[in-house]
Design a protein around this motif. Structure first.
Motif, short mmCIF file in Angstrom:
data_model
loop_
_atom_site.label_atom_id
_atom_site.label_comp_id
_atom_site.label_asym_id
_atom_site.label_seq_id
_atom_site.Cartn_x
_atom_site.Cartn_y
_atom_site.Cartn_z
N PRO A 86 36.77 19.97 45.90
CA PRO A 86 37.07 20.69 47.15
C PRO A 86 37.56 22.11 46.91
CG PRO A 86 37.87 18.44 47.31
CD PRO A 86 37.44 18.64 45.88
N ALA A 87 38.35 22.33 45.86
CA ALA A 87 38.83 23.68 45.55
C ALA A 87 37.69 24.59 45.12
CB ALA A 87 39.90 23.62 44.46
N PHE A 88 36.78 24.08 44.31
CA PHE A 88 35.65 24.89 43.87
C PHE A 88 34.69 25.18 45.02
CE2 PHE A 88 36.59 22.65 39.68
CZ PHE A 88 37.26 23.73 39.14
N GLU A 89 34.43 24.19 45.83
CA GLU A 89 33.53 24.37 46.97
C GLU A 89 34.09 25.37 47.97
OE1 GLU A 89 31.37 20.00 47.26
OE2 GLU A 89 33.44 20.21 47.97
N LEU A 90 35.39 25.27 48.24
CA LEU A 90 36.01 26.20 49.18
C LEU A 90 35.98 27.62 48.63
CD1 LEU A 90 37.54 26.87 51.75
CD2 LEU A 90 39.67 26.22 50.57
N ALA A 91 36.23 27.79 47.33
CA ALA A 91 36.21 29.12 46.74
C ALA A 91 34.86 29.80 46.97
CB ALA A 91 36.51 29.03 45.25
N LEU A 92 33.80 29.06 46.79
CA LEU A 92 32.47 29.64 46.99
C LEU A 92 32.21 29.94 48.46
CD1 LEU A 92 30.41 27.47 44.48
CD2 LEU A 92 31.21 29.82 44.17
N ARG A 93 32.67 29.07 49.34
CA ARG A 93 32.49 29.34 50.77
C ARG A 93 33.25 30.59 51.20
NH1 ARG A 93 33.32 23.72 51.38
NH2 ARG A 93 35.38 24.05 52.33
N LEU A 94 34.38 30.85 50.56
CA LEU A 94 35.18 32.02 50.90
C LEU A 94 34.62 33.31 50.30
CD1 LEU A 94 38.81 30.56 50.49
CD2 LEU A 94 37.64 31.14 52.63
N GLY A 95 33.62 33.18 49.45
CA GLY A 95 32.97 34.38 48.92
C GLY A 95 33.18 34.67 47.45
N ALA A 96 33.87 33.79 46.73
CA ALA A 96 34.02 34.00 45.28
C ALA A 96 32.64 34.02 44.64
CB ALA A 96 34.88 32.90 44.67
#
Length: 237
Positions: free
Chosen positions: A26-36
């Motif tokens: 979930p942390a990795f997926e959210l990071a990518l959704r936020l634009g990382a």
């Protein structure tokens, strides 16, 4: 200006750890959704040879801690993902920085990233230049990173830049406080990428990015993405 002229990589340290449990899917997926544009984690290998992502490399209650290297994959806590599971969940359209703290994990790590077809987007880090140099001989297709501090450079900044170039090491990763525009230029002149870690505030991010750094690491993905966006030239009306 970065070494390639491209936008600096925004590495989400342990994923979006400011909002989700660190080093989890979930942390990795959210990071990518936020634009990382990059993810960062630490790689270990289990007793049965599976590469997993965790910071400390130990699991279990405080008085019964066990090294991941002594535990089969099936006995790890459910929140600890494997590297293969990261790619299955998040795809491969991002840069990945892995701190390979257990040198024994290097072979399994390289095998997984090769299978995923992303060796050129994988940056493997270690604090020992001797270890990183040895890795170059084992894996010519992945990116390698010398993680250190300026205070540890017995050969000096210019000397280390030349050493890394001669050994085929792709990047150096220093704490943000170590970087100056001159230091970035010295590494760039040698063809070595310049990475900066622990950039947590907007002020620090702006200062670091102004040096021409090639990548930044931070815990707050929204701040990382906003800072990189501030570098972009305005769109003509």
């Amino acid at each position: 200006m970065t070494l390639t002229g491209a936008e600096p990589i925004a590495f989400a340290h342990r994923g979006a750890m400011a909002r989700e449990r660190e080093n989890t899917l979930p942390a990795f997926e959210l990071a990518l959704r936020l634009g990382a544009t990059g993810l960062e984690s630490d790689a270990w290998v289990t007793a049965d040879g599976v590469v997993v992502l965790d910071h400390d490399g130990v699991v279990g209650p405080r008085l019964r801690r066990r090294a991941i290297s002594s535990v089969p994959r099936a006995e790890l806590p459910a929140h600890v993902p494997s590297l293969a599971e990261l790619y299955a969940a998040c795809g491969t359209a991002f840069e990945l920085s892995l701190d390979v703290k257990d040198p024994a994990a290097i072979g399994p790590v390289v095998s997984v990233v090769r299978a995923a077809g992303v060796a050129e987007r994988t940056w493997l880090c270690h604090h020992s230049l001797a270890v990183v140099t040895e890795w170059r001989g084992l894996a010519g297709d992945v990116r390698l990173v010398d993680s250190t501090r300026v205070s540890r450079l017995q050969d000096g900044v210019r000397g280390r830049a030349r050493t890394l170039a001669a050994r085929g090491i792709d990047a150096v990763n220093l704490h943000w406080q170590d970087w100056t525009p001159i230091y970035v230029e010295l590494f760039h002149e040698a063809g070595v990428h310049a990475f900066g870690w622990d950039a947590q505030t907007a002020k620090v991010l702006d200062r670091l990015l102004a040096t021409g750094i090639d990548a930044v690491y931070g815990n707050h993905v929204d701040r990382l993405v906003a800072a990189v966006a501030r570098l972009a030239p305005p769109v003509p009306e």
